[in-house]
Design an enzyme around this catalytic site. Sequence first.
Site, short mmCIF file in Angstrom:
data_model
loop_
_atom_site.label_atom_id
_atom_site.label_comp_id
_atom_site.label_asym_id
_atom_site.label_seq_id
_atom_site.Cartn_x
_atom_site.Cartn_y
_atom_site.Cartn_z
N ASP A 1 62.91 31.99 77.90
CA ASP A 1 63.76 31.58 76.79
C ASP A 1 64.08 32.74 75.85
OD1 ASP A 1 63.96 28.91 77.57
OD2 ASP A 1 62.02 28.45 76.68
N GLY A 2 63.10 33.63 75.67
CA GLY A 2 63.32 34.79 74.79
C GLY A 2 64.44 35.66 75.32
N GLU B 1 66.94 28.23 65.52
CA GLU B 1 66.65 27.87 64.14
C GLU B 1 66.87 29.02 63.16
OE1 GLU B 1 63.95 30.09 65.70
OE2 GLU B 1 63.15 28.13 66.19
N ASP C 1 55.10 27.41 52.45
CA ASP C 1 55.40 28.66 53.18
C ASP C 1 56.91 28.88 53.33
OD1 ASP C 1 52.71 28.91 53.49
OD2 ASP C 1 52.75 29.15 55.67
N TYR D 1 59.95 26.23 67.82
CA TYR D 1 59.05 26.33 66.65
C TYR D 1 59.00 25.00 65.89
CZ TYR D 1 56.84 29.14 62.89
OH TYR D 1 55.99 29.68 61.98
N SER E 1 56.36 22.74 67.15
CA SER E 1 55.00 23.16 66.79
C SER E 1 54.65 22.80 65.35
CB SER E 1 54.85 24.68 66.94
OG SER E 1 55.19 25.10 68.23
P1 NAP Z 1 58.08 33.58 72.04
O1 NAP Z 1 57.01 33.91 71.09
O2 NAP Z 1 57.90 33.89 73.49
O3 NAP Z 1 58.44 32.01 71.91
C1 NAP Z 1 57.43 31.05 71.80
C2 NAP Z 1 57.62 29.99 72.87
O4 NAP Z 1 58.79 29.20 72.54
C3 NAP Z 1 57.85 30.55 74.27
O5 NAP Z 1 57.05 29.83 75.17
C4 NAP Z 1 59.34 30.33 74.51
O6 NAP Z 1 59.66 30.19 75.89
C5 NAP Z 1 59.53 29.02 73.76
N1 NAP Z 1 60.89 28.64 73.38
C6 NAP Z 1 61.90 29.41 72.86
N2 NAP Z 1 62.99 28.65 72.62
C7 NAP Z 1 62.68 27.39 73.01
C8 NAP Z 1 63.38 26.15 73.01
N3 NAP Z 1 64.62 26.03 72.54
N4 NAP Z 1 62.72 25.04 73.44
C9 NAP Z 1 61.46 25.11 73.90
N5 NAP Z 1 60.74 26.24 73.90
C10 NAP Z 1 61.34 27.37 73.47
O7 NAP Z 1 59.43 34.23 71.46
P2 NAP Z 1 60.86 34.19 72.14
O8 NAP Z 1 60.72 33.87 73.58
O9 NAP Z 1 61.58 35.39 71.70
O10 NAP Z 1 61.56 32.92 71.45
C11 NAP Z 1 61.91 32.92 70.10
C12 NAP Z 1 61.60 31.55 69.58
O11 NAP Z 1 60.19 31.38 69.55
C13 NAP Z 1 62.01 31.31 68.16
O12 NAP Z 1 63.38 30.96 68.06
C14 NAP Z 1 61.07 30.17 67.76
O13 NAP Z 1 61.65 28.90 67.98
C15 NAP Z 1 59.89 30.28 68.71
N6 NAP Z 1 58.64 30.48 67.96
C16 NAP Z 1 57.70 29.52 68.06
C17 NAP Z 1 56.54 29.62 67.32
C18 NAP Z 1 55.54 28.51 67.40
O14 NAP Z 1 55.77 27.57 68.18
N7 NAP Z 1 54.48 28.53 66.63
C19 NAP Z 1 56.31 30.70 66.48
C20 NAP Z 1 57.31 31.68 66.41
C21 NAP Z 1 58.48 31.56 67.16
P3 NAP Z 1 59.45 31.43 76.94
O15 NAP Z 1 57.98 31.43 77.21
O16 NAP Z 1 60.25 31.04 78.14
O17 NAP Z 1 59.95 32.68 76.25
MN MN Z 2 59.26 34.38 75.05
#
Ligand code: NAP
Ligand code: MN
Length: 267
Positions: free
Chosen positions: A50-51, A124, A152, A165, A168
């Site tokens: 997804d990233g 987001e 926050d 995010y 979560s």
């Molecule tokens: P990452 O740290 O690898 O992302 C965290 C997880 O979110 C990964 O497993 C990613 O999938 C998954 N993800 C991303 N978009 C998604 C969606 N629309 N639906 C379901 N899962 C999704 O960082 P990244 O891959 O660059 O993705 C950026 C996104 O990470 C941000 O937009 C934010 O939504 C999310 N994020 C989540 C958290 C949290 O959950 N605590 C914290 C910070 C950011 P892949 O493993 O396939 O990359």
């Molecule tokens: Mn990722």
Amino acid sequence: MSHKFLIHSNNTPSSKSTEKTLRDKLNAAKIALSDTLDDEVELIICIGGDGAFLEAVHTFDFPSVPFIGINTGHLGFFQEIAPDQLDEFIENYLAGKYSIQSMTTVKALVEHDHKIDEFTALNEIIVKSDGNYSIHLDISIGGGLIERFSGDGILISSPAGSTAYNYSLGGSIVDPRIDLIQVTPIAPMNTTAYRSFTSSLILPHDLSLGIIPDVSGSKGRLLVTHDSYAAEYDSVDNIEIKLSEQRVKLLRFENYDFWTKVKSKFL
Ligand code: NAP
Ligand code: MN
């Protein structure tokens, strides 16, 4: 009819080897490949997780051309096919056996120092403090003040971002066929000193959210993120967040179903 695709891949060994196999198969199917997004490119193939997909969407600046994702990453929620389904993908594509999922995006207009910065995100927008202290935000919906948020920060998710995010943080999973904006608090404070909503707020697609940060009590800078990108500000006068007219299109094949995907990835 001749076809032209563009491949965008991240740098992991499995993505690179998938890319090589795919290039050979597309050559054999007489599908042309482009290095740049010109007018003839009809599909962007994104190899990674997804990233990598989010990165491609930003690199090509929310193009009107559809994407297809090949998952070599971890979760791959946006990604439609696995590296062992390349033949099926080419066959189904050429036979027109697919549908297009159109996803809405969110937009932030950040007013500061007599300027306006505009950011678009597929998942987001987040407005939060840049350190270990709380921030205070006057939040209005459709022009009227609704709360003074303390905590926050707040996350504003598109339907497609609801499973990221937002989820979560305890936000709701939204079927992407619904156009709406979800506003999810990040660690809201509820004490005799501060009162904030603790659940997500769901807004219709045509309402916008206004945020005026309280700078008087603020210790530090404000962070405004759009997907995995961030901008820092010393002072912000006003932030407006709404759904954007820009949409991102994903190719989905016949057996795609949003809720089946949610079940397979989350449970
Ligand atoms: P990452 O740290 O690898 O992302 C965290 C997880 O979110 C990964 O497993 C990613 O999938 C998954 N993800 C991303 N978009 C998604 C969606 N629309 N639906 C379901 N899962 C999704 O960082 P990244 O891959 O660059 O993705 C950026 C996104 O990470 C941000 O937009 C934010 O939504 C999310 N994020 C989540 C958290 C949290 O959950 N605590 C914290 C910070 C950011 P892949 O493993 O396939 O990359
Ligand atoms: Mn990722």
